[in-house]
Design a protein around this motif. Structure first.
Motif, short mmCIF file in Angstrom:
data_model
loop_
_atom_site.label_atom_id
_atom_site.label_comp_id
_atom_site.label_asym_id
_atom_site.label_seq_id
_atom_site.Cartn_x
_atom_site.Cartn_y
_atom_site.Cartn_z
N THR A 76 0.80 -1.20 0.00
CA THR A 76 0.05 -0.10 0.14
C THR A 76 0.82 1.36 -0.06
O THR A 76 1.78 1.49 1.05
CB THR A 76 -0.93 0.00 1.33
OG1 THR A 76 -1.63 -1.14 1.32
CG2 THR A 76 -1.82 1.26 1.31
N PRO A 77 0.67 2.29 -1.12
CA PRO A 77 1.59 3.49 -1.00
C PRO A 77 1.18 4.03 0.29
O PRO A 77 0.29 4.11 1.09
CB PRO A 77 0.65 4.13 -2.26
CG PRO A 77 0.03 3.19 -2.78
CD PRO A 77 -0.20 2.21 -1.99
N LYS B 246 -3.00 7.83 -0.30
CA LYS B 246 -3.85 8.67 -0.88
C LYS B 246 -4.46 8.41 -2.03
O LYS B 246 -4.05 7.26 -2.42
CB LYS B 246 -3.06 10.26 -1.28
CG LYS B 246 -2.60 11.03 0.26
CD LYS B 246 -1.99 12.23 -0.13
CE LYS B 246 -1.64 12.86 1.28
NZ LYS B 246 -1.83 14.29 1.17
N GLU C 28 -4.96 9.14 -5.38
CA GLU C 28 -4.14 8.81 -6.66
C GLU C 28 -3.13 7.52 -6.58
O GLU C 28 -3.44 6.55 -7.60
CB GLU C 28 -3.73 9.85 -7.10
CG GLU C 28 -3.13 10.01 -8.55
CD GLU C 28 -2.64 11.40 -9.01
OE1 GLU C 28 -1.60 11.36 -9.88
OE2 GLU C 28 -3.49 12.49 -8.69
N PRO C 29 -2.10 7.59 -5.51
CA PRO C 29 -1.34 6.27 -5.52
C PRO C 29 -2.11 5.17 -5.37
O PRO C 29 -1.63 4.00 -6.10
CB PRO C 29 -0.70 6.72 -4.49
CG PRO C 29 -0.48 8.22 -4.16
CD PRO C 29 -1.98 8.66 -4.69
N GLU D 31 -3.46 4.18 -8.87
CA GLU D 31 -2.49 3.77 -9.57
C GLU D 31 -2.28 2.45 -9.40
O GLU D 31 -1.75 1.47 -10.09
CB GLU D 31 -1.29 4.49 -9.61
CG GLU D 31 -1.50 6.06 -10.46
CD GLU D 31 -0.63 7.06 -9.96
OE1 GLU D 31 0.54 6.82 -9.35
OE2 GLU D 31 -0.65 8.14 -10.55
N ALA D 32 -2.06 2.06 -8.18
CA ALA D 32 -1.51 0.66 -7.69
C ALA D 32 -2.54 -0.39 -8.07
O ALA D 32 -2.28 -1.46 -8.90
CB ALA D 32 -1.26 0.58 -6.35
N SER E 287 -2.26 -0.90 -11.82
CA SER E 287 -1.10 -1.70 -12.21
C SER E 287 -1.50 -3.02 -11.88
O SER E 287 -1.04 -3.81 -12.97
CB SER E 287 0.05 -1.02 -11.37
OG SER E 287 1.18 -2.06 -11.45
#
Length: 63
Positions: free
Chosen positions: A40-41, A45, A47-48, A51-52, A55
């Motif tokens: 987990t980024p 937040k 957006e990240p 994105e994960a 991906s």
């Protein structure tokens, strides 16, 4: 990615504090792919995290 049949597939996403996991399920909820995971980024937040997920989803087969 192409789908061979017309059955429904669901991308299941588990967003946890330490990891984000995805897997494709069939109509019955049976796994159609192996589980994929990324950390987990931090900070987590929107957006990240999105994105994960994107991906991970792009690497799944069976959607």
């Amino acid at each position: 990615m192409t789908q061979q049949d017309r059955s429904t597939r669901t991308l299941a996403v588990d967003i946890g504090g330490s990891g984000i996991k995805v897997m494709v399920l069939d109509n019955e909820g049976e796994p159609q792919t192996e589980r994929s995971r990324l950390e987990t980024p931090q900070p987590p937040k929107p957006e990240p995290v999105l994105e994960a997920i994107a991906s991970l989803a792009s690497g799944t087969r069976g959607i």
